[in-house]
Design a protein around this motif. Structure first.
Motif, PDB file in Angstrom:
ATOM      1  N   GLU A  59      36.239  57.603  20.021  1.00 17.08           N
ATOM      2  CA  GLU A  59      36.053  58.635  20.479  1.00 17.08           C
ATOM      3  C   GLU A  59      37.660  59.440  20.976  1.00 17.08           C
ATOM      4  O   GLU A  59      37.666  60.510  20.828  1.00 17.08           O
ATOM      5  N   ILE A  60      38.422  58.624  21.060  1.00 13.32           N
ATOM      6  CA  ILE A  60      39.676  58.946  21.422  1.00 13.32           C
ATOM      7  C   ILE A  60      40.412  59.292  20.210  1.00 13.32           C
ATOM      8  O   ILE A  60      41.195  60.368  20.173  1.00 13.32           O
ATOM      9  N   VAL A  61      40.279  58.315  19.179  1.00 13.41           N
ATOM     10  CA  VAL A  61      41.121  58.885  17.999  1.00 13.41           C
ATOM     11  C   VAL A  61      40.416  60.014  17.079  1.00 13.41           C
ATOM     12  O   VAL A  61      41.156  60.957  16.619  1.00 13.41           O
ATOM     13  N   PHE A  62      38.996  59.910  16.946  1.00  9.07           N
ATOM     14  CA  PHE A  62      38.639  60.918  15.875  1.00  9.07           C
ATOM     15  C   PHE A  62      37.411  61.843  16.809  1.00  9.07           C
ATOM     16  O   PHE A  62      36.856  62.707  16.237  1.00  9.07           O
ATOM     17  N   ASN A  63      37.370  61.583  18.185  1.00 10.14           N
ATOM     18  CA  ASN A  63      36.774  62.467  19.035  1.00 10.14           C
ATOM     19  C   ASN A  63      35.338  62.773  18.249  1.00 10.14           C
ATOM     20  O   ASN A  63      34.701  63.873  18.230  1.00 10.14           O
ATOM     21  N   GLN A  64      34.785  61.539  17.832  1.00 11.45           N
ATOM     22  CA  GLN A  64      33.189  61.669  17.598  1.00 11.45           C
ATOM     23  C   GLN A  64      32.621  60.039  17.586  1.00 11.45           C
ATOM     24  O   GLN A  64      33.366  59.207  18.056  1.00 11.45           O
ATOM     25  N   MET A  65      31.333  60.032  17.782  1.00  9.12           N
ATOM     26  CA  MET A  65      30.651  58.515  17.871  1.00  9.12           C
ATOM     27  C   MET A  65      30.103  58.305  16.328  1.00  9.12           C
ATOM     28  O   MET A  65      29.473  59.320  15.585  1.00  9.12           O
TER      29      MET A  65
END
Length: 598
Positions: A483-489
């Protein structure tokens, strides 16, 4: 004796085949061409035939060019009168006779074969050499395998890592060696011993070691071998097993996986398989209760599910002694590894203590598999001995599965996986009290695209709330890093979330680690042991859900705070994983020191 009958049957078949072949070779091939009766009459009327040979109803004749013919004539004298009328010379011959010895053999052969087969199976069925296991068509006979004392090669020295269990059963060996001493003293030796514990801990091996050390016959059978589709067969097999055991006394009867027939009996009237299983269990209870002091037969049973056994089995007089065979501790694992490495060539750099510390929770069977995998890997690498590097590779394979280097992964997926595993490793590294990080890899193994391995520094028999909370944070670290690096799950955190939910619910519902609920237990239903779940109110169920979510959210917030604070370290570990694919504890330590100096 069985080998003799087998060889005899082979020689009889060879003799019969030789006789048939001899008879076939004696016959000359028939070169006559078959001609219809009407064509034969035309030939006679034309005057081209001067002589014929009659054999029963067959006429053999030859033309001027040397061609041979034959014709089957009706069973009347018309053909003969017609030949004589045309002045054809008729010669009568007898048909060829079958040799008397072959005729006798073919006449008596079916009766002889039936008698031989009956005698062979009768002898095999009446033999006692294998405890009844090989009896033909004897459905009610025991299928136990008998291991004679001279065949048993397993001793107590071959059993390691379960010293307490060995001490528990040591007096059984003395009783089996010299039962008269106990009888004279008026001591009553346990009728039955129940060995229970996790799969692979050595329950069967311990039973065989007792028999091998005492030098007595050993009957081995699985609980599932008693139960058949026909009602009454299992009870008959139980009677036969104990009958054979008393004949061979002193001896050991070993029943593996006794829970197959020893489960709780149902309160209602069952049908089919339940009736058969319960009748088998009832007969087992009767046989064990019927032992006399001078029978000198000890029943040893093994199970992984002691909780589902019928209480009647566990009462004094039947399975008097219940011995837990636990998973080995670090010292026990070291001993087990050395036992399994006896027949292998081990290099001087191997440190069994390090391997033992790196395999927490391993059973004896898993440790045996580890040594075997190391031996196979040594052969594939053409190495003269098993080195420490090979043992580490074998340990990783047993712990995490085989490498899947052929799996095609895109660069983006590889970076997401590296970031995910870096999140696990960094949270575990920064949390005090968490198990130290041993290795991080993004090489796919089994069904996982990457793995972070933590190994405890010492054995733990219980876990406090802080340790469990750290586990929750560590498991959530992978999802948070994505979530922090790619802003996704991604779906890569599926197993992590499942484990988090399971641990948190256990903390709230079973271990009393929720302040709002307090030290209360809320038991769920267990279909395996037929235990109904605890009835709880709707308000309590809502409170449990709130407390579980609160616990998980608290661990989530703590892990996110750590990763955001050390974002530089997260990126550095991610880049190192993409470059090297596998990082050891020392590698991570070096990365952290270099990054902090910058």
């Amino acid at each position: 004796m069985q080998k003799f009958y087998k060889n005899l049957s082979i020689w009889l078949i060879i003799a019969l085949a030789s006789l048939l072949l001899f008879n076939y070779c004696q016959k000359s091939p028939d070169r006559h061409h078959a001609v219809p009766y009407t064509e034969f009459l035309k030939k006679v009327d034309s005057g081209h035939l001067s002589k014929v040979t009659m054999i029963n109803n067959t006429v053999l004749w030859e033309t001027s060019d040397g061609s041979l013919f034959k014709t089957v004539v009706p069973q009347t004298n018309d053909a003969l009168e017609h030949l004589l009328l045309k002045n054809v010379a008729v010669r009568a011959e007898e048909p060829p006779q079958t040799p008397w010895f072959l005729q006798t053999l073919l006449s008596w052969l079916p009766i002889f074969l039936l008698a031989f087969l009956w005698f062979f199976y009768f002898q095999k069925g009446s033999g006692q050499g294998n405890g009844g296991g090989g009896r033909a068509m004897a459905f009610g006979k025991s299928r136990a395998r008998l291991i004679n004392p001279e065949e048993s090669k397993i001793k107590l020295n071959d059993v390691a890592g379960i010293d307490e269990a060995k001490e528990e059963v040591a007096e059984l060996i003395d009783f089996l060696k010299k039962p008269e001493r106990f009888v004279e003293a008026g001591a009553r030796i346990p009728t039955g011993v129940l060995l229970y514990g996790e799969p692979g801990t050595g329950k069967t091996l311990l039973a065989k070691a007792i028999a091998g050390e005492a030098g007595v016959p050993f009957f081995s059978i699985s609980g599932s071998n008693f139960v058949e589709m026909y009602v009454g067969i299992g009870a008959s097999r139980v009677r036969d097993l104990f009958k054979e055991g008393k004949k061979k006394a002193p001896c050991i009867i070993f029943i593996d996986e006794i829970d197959a027939v020893g489960r709780h009996r149902s309160s209602g009237s069952g049908s089919g398989g339940n009736d058969e299983r319960e009748q088998t269990l009832n007969q087992l209870l009767v046989e064990m209760d019927g032992f006399e002091a001078n029978d000198h037969v000890i029943v040893i049973a093994a199970t992984n599910r002691q909780d589902i056994l019928d209480p009647a089995l566990l009462r004094p007089g039947r399975f008097d002694r219940q011995v837990m065979v636990p998973l080995p501790d670090v010292g026990g694992r070291e001993k087990i590894l050395k036992v399994h490495a006896r027949n292998t060539k081990v290099g001087p750099d191997v440190n069994w203590q390090v391997i033992a510390k790196g395999t927490p929770g391993f059973s004896g069977a898993q440790l045996a598999s580890l040594v075997n995998e190391a031996a196979l890997l040594t052969t594939r690498k053409n190495s003269p001995t098993i080195s420490m590097e090979i043992l580490e590779a074998a340990k990783d394979k047993v712990l995490m599965g085989a490498e899947r280097r052929s799996l095609i992964i895109t660069d983006r997926e590889k970076r997401i996986t590296a970031c995910h595993e870096a999140g696990h490793a960094l949270v575990a590294w920064m949390l005090p009290g968490a198990d130290p990080v041993h290795k991080v890899t993004i090489i796919p193994r089994g069904r996982a695209l990457g793995l972070t391995m933590q190994l405890p520094e010492e054995e733990r028999n219980s876990h406090d709330r802080t340790f469990l909370f750290n586990n929750l944070s560590t498991l959530l670290g992978g999802r948070i890093a994505e979530e922090i690096v790619f802003n996704q799950m991604t779906t890569g955190a599926g197993n992590d979330i499942e484990r988090v939910s399971d641990i948190a619910r256990h903390m709230v519902c079973e271990w009393g680690m929720s302040e709002a609920i307090g030290p209360l237990t809320f038991r769920a239903s267990n279909p395996l042991s037929n235990q109904p779940g605890q009835i709880i109110s709707e308000q309590t169920a809502v409170l449990i859900d709130v407390e579980v979510k609160k616990l998980v959210q608290s661990a989530y917030d703590r892990a996110r705070g750590l990763l955001e604070e050390h974002r530089t370290l997260l990126d550095a570990i991610t880049d190192a994983l993409i470059e090297r694919e596998t990082l050891s504890r020392a590698d991570i330590q070096g990365i952290i020191e270099i990054t902090e100096r910058k």
